[in-house]
Design an enzyme around this catalytic site. Sequence first.
Site, PDB file in Angstrom:
ATOM      1  N   ASP A   1      -3.938   5.645   6.810  1.00  0.00           N
ATOM      2  CA  ASP A   1      -3.965   6.721   7.117  1.00  0.00           C
ATOM      3  C   ASP A   1      -5.740   5.941   8.124  1.00  0.00           C
ATOM      4  OD1 ASP A   1      -5.163   9.044   7.618  1.00  0.00           O
ATOM      5  OD2 ASP A   1      -6.813   9.242   6.254  1.00  0.00           O
TER       6      ASP A   1
ATOM      7  N   PHE B   1      -2.101  16.174   4.858  1.00  0.00           N
ATOM      8  CA  PHE B   1      -2.561  15.225   3.014  1.00  0.00           C
ATOM      9  C   PHE B   1      -1.721  15.378   2.524  1.00  0.00           C
ATOM     10  CE2 PHE B   1      -4.351  14.746  -0.610  1.00  0.00           C
ATOM     11  CZ  PHE B   1      -5.476  14.191  -0.820  1.00  0.00           C
TER      12      PHE B   1
ATOM     13  N   ARG C   1       0.592  12.133  -9.569  1.00  0.00           N
ATOM     14  CA  ARG C   1       1.636  10.931  -9.251  1.00  0.00           C
ATOM     15  C   ARG C   1       3.114  10.223  -9.388  1.00  0.00           C
ATOM     16  NH1 ARG C   1      -3.143   7.668  -7.599  1.00  0.00           N
ATOM     17  NH2 ARG C   1      -5.320   8.309  -8.231  1.00  0.00           N
TER      18      ARG C   1
ATOM     19  N   GLU D   1       0.504  -0.975   0.000  1.00  0.00           N
ATOM     20  CA  GLU D   1      -0.232   0.548   0.032  1.00  0.00           C
ATOM     21  C   GLU D   1       0.782   1.393  -0.100  1.00  0.00           C
ATOM     22  OE1 GLU D   1      -2.287   1.467  -0.316  1.00  0.00           O
ATOM     23  OE2 GLU D   1      -4.500   1.251   0.912  1.00  0.00           O
ATOM     24  N   ASP D   2      -0.518   2.108  -0.483  1.00  0.00           N
ATOM     25  CA  ASP D   2       0.832   3.126  -0.529  1.00  0.00           C
ATOM     26  C   ASP D   2       0.941   4.072   0.782  1.00  0.00           C
ATOM     27  OD1 ASP D   2      -1.691   4.229  -0.510  1.00  0.00           O
ATOM     28  OD2 ASP D   2      -1.779   5.396  -1.892  1.00  0.00           O
TER      29      ASP D   2
HETATM   30  P1  5GP Z   1      -7.999   4.688   5.055  1.00  0.00           P
HETATM   31  O1  5GP Z   1      -8.347   3.907   4.769  1.00  0.00           O
HETATM   32  O2  5GP Z   1      -5.988   3.975   5.936  1.00  0.00           O
HETATM   33  O3  5GP Z   1      -8.146   5.840   6.049  1.00  0.00           O
HETATM   34  O4  5GP Z   1      -7.182   5.253   3.918  1.00  0.00           O
HETATM   35  C1  5GP Z   1      -6.312   4.609   3.041  1.00  0.00           C
HETATM   36  C2  5GP Z   1      -6.622   5.407   1.383  1.00  0.00           C
HETATM   37  O5  5GP Z   1      -6.747   6.986   1.832  1.00  0.00           O
HETATM   38  C3  5GP Z   1      -5.154   5.500   0.799  1.00  0.00           C
HETATM   39  O6  5GP Z   1      -4.601   4.353   0.025  1.00  0.00           O
HETATM   40  C4  5GP Z   1      -5.225   6.748   0.046  1.00  0.00           C
HETATM   41  O7  5GP Z   1      -5.660   6.845  -0.954  1.00  0.00           O
HETATM   42  C5  5GP Z   1      -5.676   7.137   0.838  1.00  0.00           C
HETATM   43  N1  5GP Z   1      -5.344   9.119   1.226  1.00  0.00           N
HETATM   44  C6  5GP Z   1      -5.340   9.650   2.967  1.00  0.00           C
HETATM   45  N2  5GP Z   1      -4.138   9.565   3.257  1.00  0.00           N
HETATM   46  C7  5GP Z   1      -3.623  10.074   1.903  1.00  0.00           C
HETATM   47  C8  5GP Z   1      -3.393  11.275   2.021  1.00  0.00           C
HETATM   48  O8  5GP Z   1      -1.973  12.141   2.459  1.00  0.00           O
HETATM   49  N3  5GP Z   1      -2.944  11.977   0.460  1.00  0.00           N
HETATM   50  C9  5GP Z   1      -3.470  10.699   0.047  1.00  0.00           C
HETATM   51  N4  5GP Z   1      -3.179  11.165  -1.801  1.00  0.00           N
HETATM   52  N5  5GP Z   1      -3.990  10.206  -0.264  1.00  0.00           N
HETATM   53  C10 5GP Z   1      -4.201   9.499   0.820  1.00  0.00           C
END
Ligand code: 5GP
Length: 179
Positions: free
Chosen positions: A106, A155, A168, A102-103
Amino acid sequence: MQDYKGLLAEVLIPEDALQRRIAELGAEISADYAGEELLLICILKGGVMFLTDLVRHITVPVEFDFMAVSSYGAGARQSSGQVRIEMDLRVSLTDKHVILVEDIVDTGHTIAAVLELLETRRPKSLKVCSLLDKSERREVVVPLHYRGFDIPNKFVFGYGLDLDEYWRNLPFIGVAKTD
Ligand code: 5GP
């Protein structure tokens, strides 16, 4: 369209630091899976840059596949806790050592939902490797076996992560300006 420089508050992780850490993660994974074969699963689109750099540092036999999920019922910068599979895997996970790449983790909802789904496909093992961890935002506990960087609650974009679908392709992680 405006250049990214007008959208960038600061460079959080420069390219050389990213690449050094990814090489370390690749070496760690290679050591942990010595003598085994490995399947890496990349969640599109954010994880794609990370996956392609990471696999260059993995020395065990590795295959990879892609899936796309979207969270729904929330705004673009918020995760809702429910995910829909937009594109499923082509490979079977049965009896394979699998790492989900995963990138960013969050709130943790996306990874938690994907892990729950993948567990039903009976992999031999299932671990998570995330480049970024926004740990202070976590709402559900997720196992993070390999983690590149713990980052503050800002963010970010670049290196796979988008700002309204663009940028990206930047080779570093930057913090977006808040307006
Ligand atoms: P989670 O379900 O853990 O809250 O969110 C994961 C997804 O939210 C990540 O795979 C990404 O797509 C998006 N996301 C969360 N934080 C960021 C951020 O700071 N920047 C971007 N571009 N996407 C984010």
